[in-house]
Write a protein that holds these residues in place. Structure first.
Motif, short mmCIF file in Angstrom:
data_model
loop_
_atom_site.label_atom_id
_atom_site.label_comp_id
_atom_site.label_asym_id
_atom_site.label_seq_id
_atom_site.Cartn_x
_atom_site.Cartn_y
_atom_site.Cartn_z
N UNK A 1 0.81 -1.22 0.00
CA UNK A 1 0.00 0.00 0.00
C UNK A 1 0.83 1.27 0.00
N UNK A 2 2.09 1.18 0.34
CA UNK A 2 2.96 2.37 0.37
C UNK A 2 3.80 2.50 -0.89
N UNK A 3 3.60 1.59 -1.82
CA UNK A 3 4.40 1.59 -3.04
C UNK A 3 3.84 2.58 -4.05
N UNK B 1 4.04 9.28 -8.46
CA UNK B 1 3.01 9.16 -7.45
C UNK B 1 1.91 8.18 -7.77
N UNK B 2 2.08 7.41 -8.85
CA UNK B 2 1.05 6.44 -9.24
C UNK B 2 1.09 5.25 -8.28
N UNK B 3 0.10 5.15 -7.38
CA UNK B 3 0.05 4.07 -6.39
C UNK B 3 -0.33 2.74 -7.03
N UNK B 4 -1.13 2.78 -8.07
CA UNK B 4 -1.54 1.54 -8.73
C UNK B 4 -0.36 0.81 -9.35
N UNK B 5 0.46 1.55 -10.07
CA UNK B 5 1.64 0.93 -10.68
C UNK B 5 2.63 0.49 -9.60
N UNK B 6 2.74 1.27 -8.54
CA UNK B 6 3.63 0.89 -7.44
C UNK B 6 3.19 -0.40 -6.79
N UNK B 7 1.89 -0.53 -6.55
CA UNK B 7 1.37 -1.75 -5.93
C UNK B 7 1.58 -2.95 -6.83
N UNK B 8 1.40 -2.74 -8.14
CA UNK B 8 1.61 -3.85 -9.09
C UNK B 8 3.07 -4.31 -9.06
N UNK B 9 4.01 -3.38 -9.00
CA UNK B 9 5.43 -3.75 -8.94
C UNK B 9 5.77 -4.44 -7.63
#
Length: 266
Positions: free
Chosen positions: A64-66, A71-79
């Motif tokens: 959730x902090x990725x 600032x795209x949290x969706x792409x961070x969460x996917x990674x």
């Protein structure tokens, strides 16, 4: 040293340790170490598997902090999820490595490594007047001093090549019924006052690719025999050219001095 609480420091410590092991295993001089090293690596693999699983869990825990740099949290969460999945796959590969490491340890644990086959080459054989000063030296100062003196005949590879070319290589240092024999380290001294002879032999370990043989020269084909014999002859000629003292090419300077001092020159 491991900290047991700082994952970054301990990861660096593990990397350096494995780097050191990679260098240390470039050459293995004693096969007895294989079982222990493989056993330690098996334990390391199990710890590595656990670490990878735990790292994968941490990546999901903080999913959730990725975020990407934008600032795209969706792409961070996917990674974060993809990283966790890759770490779990890595753990599975390490688990497979554990299995085969365990098999390797089992095979090594059943091996009793044999010591390398040691043979003996003739360094020098003296008899008659040539042996008298050495026999006197044995009586006066002991066999250790005599061996040290006779080492003057040993020219290393030259002596070994000459002995191999002439068949002066043995499974055990030759010894007659009336001979006395003393083995000190890599040298064996055989002598007989009754027959007036002294011999010195040196331990020799054939190369791993050299076929074992009993008493007699090591053979590897006519071409190799000829080359070895020629090298031995050249070595002996060089030794003759280095002669000083009484002019005997097979008497080193230290024995010559003994003979001169005791009035035994011929």
């Amino acid at each position: 040293m491991p900290t047991f609480h700082d994952p970054s420091a301990d990861a660096e410590e593990a990397r350096q340790a494995l780097r050191g092991l990679a260098h240390a295993t470039i050459r293995i001089d004693d096969p007895d170490v294989l079982y222990g090293v493989v056993g330690e690596l098996l334990g390391a693999a199990r710890s590595l598997e656990q670490s990878l699983i735990q790292l994968a869990g941490a990546s999901l825990t903080y999913q959730g902090r990725a975020a990407h740099d934008d600032g795209d949290l969706g792409l961070g969460a996917a990674d974060a999820w993809a990283a966790a999945d890759a770490l779990r796959q890595a753990a599975q590969h390490v688990s497979a490595a554990e299995t085969v490491l365990d098999q390797a340890a089992g095979h090594l644990g059943r091996i009793a490594w044999q010591p390398p086959q040691r043979q003996w080459v003739t360094v020098v054989f003296l008899q008659g007047e040539e042996a008298e000063p050495v026999l006197d030296l044995i009586d006066r100062d002991g066999t250790v001093v005599a061996i040290e003196q006779l080492r003057g005949y040993d020219y290393g590879d030259e002596t070994t090549n000459a002995a191999l070319a002439n068949g002066h290589v043995y499974d055990e240092p030759p010894r007659g019924a009336n001979d006395r024999q003393v083995i000190a380290g890599e040298y064996a001294l055989t002598y007989s006052h009754a027959f007036g002879n002294v011999a010195l032999y040196r331990a020799y370990t054939p190369p791993a690719d050299t076929p074992a043989a009993g008493d007699g020269p090591q053979r590897s084909g006519p071409a190799q025999d000829a080359a070895t014999a020629d090298a031995a002859r050249r070595a002996l000629e060089e030794r003759r050219n280095r002669v000083r003292g009484d002019g005997s090419w097979f008497t080193p300077d230290r024995i010559t001095d003994i003979k001169r001092n005791r009035g035994l020159e011929r």
